[in-house]
Scaffold this active site. Structure first.
Site, PDB file in Angstrom:
ATOM      1  N   ARG A  15      -7.101 -17.754  -2.215  1.00  0.00           N
ATOM      2  CA  ARG A  15      -7.311 -16.910  -3.389  1.00  0.00           C
ATOM      3  C   ARG A  15      -7.574 -15.467  -2.952  1.00  0.00           C
ATOM      4  O   ARG A  15      -7.788 -15.192  -1.771  1.00  0.00           O
ATOM      5  CB  ARG A  15      -8.485 -17.447  -4.210  1.00  0.00           C
ATOM      6  CG  ARG A  15      -8.184 -18.741  -4.944  1.00  0.00           C
ATOM      7  CD  ARG A  15      -9.413 -19.337  -5.589  1.00  0.00           C
ATOM      8  NE  ARG A  15     -10.344 -19.892  -4.601  1.00  0.00           N
ATOM      9  CZ  ARG A  15     -11.503 -20.446  -4.894  1.00  0.00           C
ATOM     10  NH1 ARG A  15     -11.911 -20.517  -6.156  1.00  0.00           N
ATOM     11  NH2 ARG A  15     -12.288 -20.936  -3.953  1.00  0.00           N
ATOM     12  N   LYS A  75     -14.747 -16.210  -2.042  1.00  0.00           N
ATOM     13  CA  LYS A  75     -15.708 -17.108  -1.419  1.00  0.00           C
ATOM     14  C   LYS A  75     -16.851 -16.343  -0.759  1.00  0.00           C
ATOM     15  O   LYS A  75     -16.775 -15.145  -0.514  1.00  0.00           O
ATOM     16  CB  LYS A  75     -15.008 -17.989  -0.381  1.00  0.00           C
ATOM     17  CG  LYS A  75     -14.095 -19.031  -0.985  1.00  0.00           C
ATOM     18  CD  LYS A  75     -14.821 -19.969  -1.946  1.00  0.00           C
ATOM     19  CE  LYS A  75     -15.785 -20.893  -1.259  1.00  0.00           C
ATOM     20  NZ  LYS A  75     -16.515 -21.761  -2.235  1.00  0.00           N
ATOM     21  N   TYR A  94     -18.506 -15.260  -5.194  1.00  0.00           N
ATOM     22  CA  TYR A  94     -19.287 -16.487  -5.205  1.00  0.00           C
ATOM     23  C   TYR A  94     -20.171 -16.494  -3.962  1.00  0.00           C
ATOM     24  O   TYR A  94     -19.726 -16.114  -2.873  1.00  0.00           O
ATOM     25  CB  TYR A  94     -18.376 -17.720  -5.177  1.00  0.00           C
ATOM     26  CG  TYR A  94     -17.660 -17.982  -6.484  1.00  0.00           C
ATOM     27  CD1 TYR A  94     -18.366 -18.318  -7.631  1.00  0.00           C
ATOM     28  CD2 TYR A  94     -16.272 -17.903  -6.556  1.00  0.00           C
ATOM     29  CE1 TYR A  94     -17.710 -18.556  -8.825  1.00  0.00           C
ATOM     30  CE2 TYR A  94     -15.606 -18.144  -7.749  1.00  0.00           C
ATOM     31  CZ  TYR A  94     -16.330 -18.469  -8.884  1.00  0.00           C
ATOM     32  OH  TYR A  94     -15.686 -18.707 -10.070  1.00  0.00           O
ATOM     33  N   HIS A  96     -23.294 -19.142  -3.673  1.00  0.00           N
ATOM     34  CA  HIS A  96     -23.822 -20.504  -3.470  1.00  0.00           C
ATOM     35  C   HIS A  96     -24.863 -20.511  -2.344  1.00  0.00           C
ATOM     36  O   HIS A  96     -24.724 -21.204  -1.329  1.00  0.00           O
ATOM     37  CB  HIS A  96     -22.682 -21.475  -3.152  1.00  0.00           C
ATOM     38  CG  HIS A  96     -21.638 -21.558  -4.217  1.00  0.00           C
ATOM     39  ND1 HIS A  96     -21.888 -22.071  -5.468  1.00  0.00           N
ATOM     40  CD2 HIS A  96     -20.325 -21.176  -4.220  1.00  0.00           C
ATOM     41  CE1 HIS A  96     -20.783 -22.021  -6.200  1.00  0.00           C
ATOM     42  NE2 HIS A  96     -19.833 -21.472  -5.473  1.00  0.00           N
ATOM     43  N   GLU A 118     -21.495 -17.157  -9.744  1.00  0.00           N
ATOM     44  CA  GLU A 118     -21.925 -18.424 -10.328  1.00  0.00           C
ATOM     45  C   GLU A 118     -23.235 -18.348 -11.099  1.00  0.00           C
ATOM     46  O   GLU A 118     -23.608 -19.316 -11.781  1.00  0.00           O
ATOM     47  CB  GLU A 118     -22.029 -19.517  -9.258  1.00  0.00           C
ATOM     48  CG  GLU A 118     -23.185 -19.381  -8.276  1.00  0.00           C
ATOM     49  CD  GLU A 118     -22.845 -18.548  -7.052  1.00  0.00           C
ATOM     50  OE1 GLU A 118     -23.630 -18.577  -6.097  1.00  0.00           O
ATOM     51  OE2 GLU A 118     -21.792 -17.871  -7.055  1.00  0.00           O
ATOM     52  N   VAL A 239     -22.121 -32.360 -11.502  1.00  0.00           N
ATOM     53  CA  VAL A 239     -23.404 -31.851 -11.989  1.00  0.00           C
ATOM     54  C   VAL A 239     -23.659 -30.443 -11.448  1.00  0.00           C
ATOM     55  O   VAL A 239     -23.164 -30.073 -10.377  1.00  0.00           O
ATOM     56  CB  VAL A 239     -24.568 -32.769 -11.596  1.00  0.00           C
ATOM     57  CG1 VAL A 239     -24.429 -34.114 -12.282  1.00  0.00           C
ATOM     58  CG2 VAL A 239     -24.633 -32.949 -10.086  1.00  0.00           C
ATOM     59  N   ASP A 270     -20.220 -27.380  -3.186  1.00  0.00           N
ATOM     60  CA  ASP A 270     -20.583 -25.986  -2.923  1.00  0.00           C
ATOM     61  C   ASP A 270     -22.086 -25.752  -3.067  1.00  0.00           C
ATOM     62  O   ASP A 270     -22.639 -24.819  -2.475  1.00  0.00           O
ATOM     63  CB  ASP A 270     -19.849 -25.037  -3.877  1.00  0.00           C
ATOM     64  CG  ASP A 270     -18.452 -24.684  -3.378  1.00  0.00           C
ATOM     65  OD1 ASP A 270     -18.255 -24.665  -2.154  1.00  0.00           O
ATOM     66  OD2 ASP A 270     -17.571 -24.439  -4.209  1.00  0.00           O
ATOM     67  N   ASN A 300     -13.717 -25.954  -1.536  1.00  0.00           N
ATOM     68  CA  ASN A 300     -13.045 -24.947  -2.362  1.00  0.00           C
ATOM     69  C   ASN A 300     -11.815 -25.564  -3.021  1.00  0.00           C
ATOM     70  O   ASN A 300     -10.693 -25.161  -2.796  1.00  0.00           O
ATOM     71  CB  ASN A 300     -12.670 -23.707  -1.536  1.00  0.00           C
ATOM     72  CG  ASN A 300     -11.705 -24.027  -0.404  1.00  0.00           C
ATOM     73  OD1 ASN A 300     -11.709 -25.120   0.131  1.00  0.00           O
ATOM     74  ND2 ASN A 300     -10.874 -23.069  -0.039  1.00  0.00           N
TER      75      ASN A 300
END
Length: 372
Positions: A15, A75, A94, A96, A118, A239, A270, A300
């Site tokens: 990406r 990422k 992102y 995480h 996120e 979840v 992630d 990913n």
């Protein structure tokens, strides 16, 4: 503002932080956009496409990081990238962070302003920058599960959709959010029998209405998970606790009760994963087997469809990115939803769930601004 887009270097990640269409919007707002050469190729965008949009092509990532006021990625930064970040620089990607102490320490040491896609929110309480990738991941999870069920991929040799006279796969989806809803609808569309475990009764009603009652919904409890695990051919972990580590819903000792050759797909990987036995894998080597259960834990999943994913992501991130480019960190003070994306600022953790997960002190971002 000078906006830089480096090529993604995480394994199997194709990406790109800005599409040519998005780059053109930044340029139209008066910003200077620099793209590392080849950054868009994995998603089908050439350097010429970016040049036509008004962006400059830069030969290497080091120059991108050195020359930009804001770095836009997809990422989380890898070690060589967070070492290139500096004080006062904005990182928009992102992150995480909750299951990643090394990256967190790297970002703290850089003293940059790290804003995580996120954890940005919207007026409805949703996560608008996570949602498009959750949609993609939920759908890819089903395709991946169907492929993994085949015997030559380590599965039990079950055809996902079945045939007349032979039952299809039974798919258990843990969580009825964006990932879970997309996984459930895709699995249903491919002919599987689908059960969704969810704690929100209004959400279960919504799933029931959207699927015409074809998806079974159950209130998620320890007992319900135990009952459904033994019946499932595929379990999709979907979840999410915003910014925090995913809860562990399936323990190691429960695998022995599952069907040999069944498949676990952990879309929550992630954020640390929701199966005790999960560990991150790649598209190149996506699965491993524990106790005769095949685990698919690619970190990913949307990277498998980089063109679709990049365009969907940019559709969502563009207004927030433009606000940051136009106003700098002042944009966070004007927009509380964008401000919730701020995870690290001036060497301090500014997102409570990240601080709690990593046993670090949490600092109110407005107090950090006041100090400096």
């Amino acid at each position: 503002m000078r906006v830089g887009v480096p090529r993604e270097i995480k394994k199997n990640e194709h990406r790109v932080g800005l599409t040519p269409t998005a780059a053109r919007e930044y340029v139209a707002h008066g910003h200077v956009v620099s793209i590392e050469t080849g950054a868009g190729l994995g998603a089908g965008f050439t350097d010429t496409d970016y040049q036509k949009a008004g962006a400059a092509i830069v030969a290497d990532a080091a120059s991108i990081f050195a020359g930009a006021d804001m770095i836009v990625k997809v990422k989380e930064p890898q070690k060589i990238e967070w070492e290139r970040l500096r004080e006062g620089q904005i990182l928009f990607t992102y992150l995480h962070l909750a299951p990643d102490p090394d990256q967190t320490r790297g970002l703290l040491a850089s003293r940059c302003a790290a804003i995580a896609y996120e954890t940005v929110t919207d007026a409805r309480g949703g996560l608008p920058l996570l949602a498009p990738m959750s949609e993609v991941a939920g759908r890819i999870a089903v395709f991946s599960a169907a492929e993994t069920l085949l015997k030559h991929n380590g599965g039990m040799g079950l055809l996902f959709c079945g045939v007349p006279g032979v039952a299809p796969a039974r798919v258990l989806v843990l969580g009825g959010g964006v990932v879970g809803m997309n996984a459930a609808r895709m699995a249903m569309g491919l002919g599987a029998e689908v059960v969704v475990l969810e704690r929100s009764i209004p959400r279960m009603r919504e799933i029931d209405e959207l699927t015409g009652g074809r998806v079974i919904t159950r209130f998620s409890s320890i007992a319900a998970i135990e009952e459904e695990l033994v019946k499932a051919d595929v379990v999709i972990g979907a979840v999410l606790v915003p910014g925090a580590e995913a809860p562990t819903l399936v323990r190691r000792d429960q695998l022995a009760r599952m069907k040999p050759g069944s498949v676990l797909v952990d879309v929550a990987i992630d954020q640390g994963g929701c199966f005790e036995t999960s560990r991150a894998t790649t598209h190149e080597d996506p699965t491993y087997v524990i106790d005769n259960v095949v685990h698919y834990c690619v970190a990913n999943m949307p990277g498998a469809a980089p063109r679709t994913s990049s365009e969907a992501l940019n559709n969502a991130t563009l207004p927030f990115g433009l606000a940051l480019a136009d106003k700098g960190l002042e944009a966070l003070k004007r927009d509380p939803h964008l401000a919730r994306g701020l995870n690290v600022l001036n060497g301090e953790v500014t997102y409570p769930a990240v601080a709690k997960a990593l046993s670090l002190d949490w600092a109110d971002p407005f107090g950090v601004w006041a100090k400096g």
